[in-house]
Scaffold this active site. Structure first.
Site, PDB file in Angstrom:
ATOM      1  N   TYR A 138       0.827  -1.202   0.000  1.00 26.20           N
ATOM      2  CA  TYR A 138       0.000   0.000   0.000  1.00 26.20           C
ATOM      3  C   TYR A 138       0.865   1.258   0.000  1.00 26.20           C
ATOM      4  O   TYR A 138       0.452   2.308  -0.481  1.00 26.20           O
ATOM      5  CB  TYR A 138      -0.961  -0.006   1.191  1.00 26.20           C
ATOM      6  CG  TYR A 138      -2.119   0.937   1.024  1.00 26.20           C
ATOM      7  CD1 TYR A 138      -2.974   0.832  -0.077  1.00 26.20           C
ATOM      8  CD2 TYR A 138      -2.362   1.941   1.945  1.00 26.20           C
ATOM      9  CE1 TYR A 138      -4.036   1.701  -0.244  1.00 26.20           C
ATOM     10  CE2 TYR A 138      -3.428   2.821   1.795  1.00 26.20           C
ATOM     11  CZ  TYR A 138      -4.264   2.688   0.700  1.00 26.20           C
ATOM     12  OH  TYR A 138      -5.324   3.561   0.544  1.00 26.20           O
TER      13      TYR A 138
ATOM     14  N   LYS B 100      -3.543   8.424   3.457  1.00 26.24           N
ATOM     15  CA  LYS B 100      -4.872   8.117   3.999  1.00 26.24           C
ATOM     16  C   LYS B 100      -4.930   8.372   5.511  1.00 26.24           C
ATOM     17  O   LYS B 100      -5.979   8.736   6.045  1.00 26.24           O
ATOM     18  CB  LYS B 100      -5.249   6.675   3.690  1.00 26.24           C
ATOM     19  CG  LYS B 100      -5.527   6.400   2.219  1.00 26.24           C
ATOM     20  CD  LYS B 100      -6.774   7.110   1.728  1.00 26.24           C
ATOM     21  CE  LYS B 100      -7.173   6.619   0.338  1.00 26.24           C
ATOM     22  NZ  LYS B 100      -8.374   7.321  -0.177  1.00 26.24           N
TER      23      LYS B 100
END
Length: 259
Positions: A160, A167
């Site tokens: 990720y 995020k």
């Protein structure tokens, strides 16, 4: 029963949803459900190329489609101006955009470029703050703002990479916006879906492996659907969620409790 259905209805509400890419995008899942519950919508996509694919989707919902690349000067301002023409109010906003340069996304976070990191942060996080500010004068007294996050904000998820810190910043931004906008009655949330095969997610390395792991380990033993993501978003912007703000809510089959 009648009272409960009235609380979850979006009849009479008007929403702005940004981030449509195709029929597999989370924004489309949210738009479908909101429309089915009675909402009037304004939709946006990133460029004219994307508009070719999503224009038929917008037509299905009888919703205007506006091109908006948040990196371009005044693009968000023009979007909000068009969405609020003739003094029309906005009852809810759903922000479903995220992007990072592939070179930075596929490498180690420690190796990421300053330029790539800043672009990812600007598009995926700060655009939500800019959108909130632009919409603020046009929001109804009990409006809601929703953005999309992922488990990688709270945990270090393989592959990720750069999007994890971005995020995480977005989830923090949600809490600050909720605090700042709450006195006016505006509610702000982040929705955290499990992995779903969207165009944006396809840029992640070994995304198929991530989905397989979620299927195997999530308590419900499956991935969630776009409709299920849309249903959570619809609940959060409905009157049924009037006492909630500032939260990150998971819709991932329970995967976040066992990962």
């Amino acid at each position: 029963m009648h009272q409960q259905s009235a609380l979850t209805s979006l009849q009479g509400k008007r929403g702005l949803i940004i981030g449509l890419a195709n029929e597999h995008s989370i924004a489309w899942g949210c738009a479908k459900v909101a429309h089915a519950l009675g909402a009037q919508l304004v939709l946006s996509c990133v460029n004219e190329k994307a508009a070719q694919f999503v224009a038929p989707l917008a037509q299905q919902l009888e919703a205007p489609l506006i091109v908006c690349n948040v990196e371009q000067d005044d693009a968000l301002a023009n979007l909000v101006q068009q969405a609020t023409a003739d003094g029309q109010r906005i009852d809810f906003v759903i922000h479903s955009i995220a992007w990072a340069p592939l070179d930075d996304l596929h490498g180690r976070v420690i190796d990421s470029s300053a330029t790539g990191f800043c672009r990812a942060m600007d598009i995926s996080c700060h655009s939500f703050a800019r959108l909130a500010k632009l919409c603020e004068p046009h929001l109804s007294p009990s409006a809601s703002l929703i953005t999309m996050t992922y488990l990688g904000a709270a945990e270090a998820v393989d592959h990720y990479g750069l999007m994890g810190p971005v995020k995480a910043a977005l989830e923090s931004l949600v809490r600050y916006l909720a605090s700042e906008m709450g006195p006016a009655g505006t509610r702000v949330h982040a929705v955290s879906p499990g992995p779903v095969p969207t165009r944006a997610a396809s840029g992640l390395q070994d995304f198929d492996g991530l989905m397989d792991k979620a299927r195997q380990r999530a308590p419900l033993r499956r991935l969630v659907s776009l409709d299920e993501i849309g249903q959570l978003a619809a609940f959060l912007v409905s009157d049924a969620a009037s006492g909630m703000t500032g939260q990150t809510l998971y819709v991932d089959g329970g995967y976040h409790i066992v990962n």
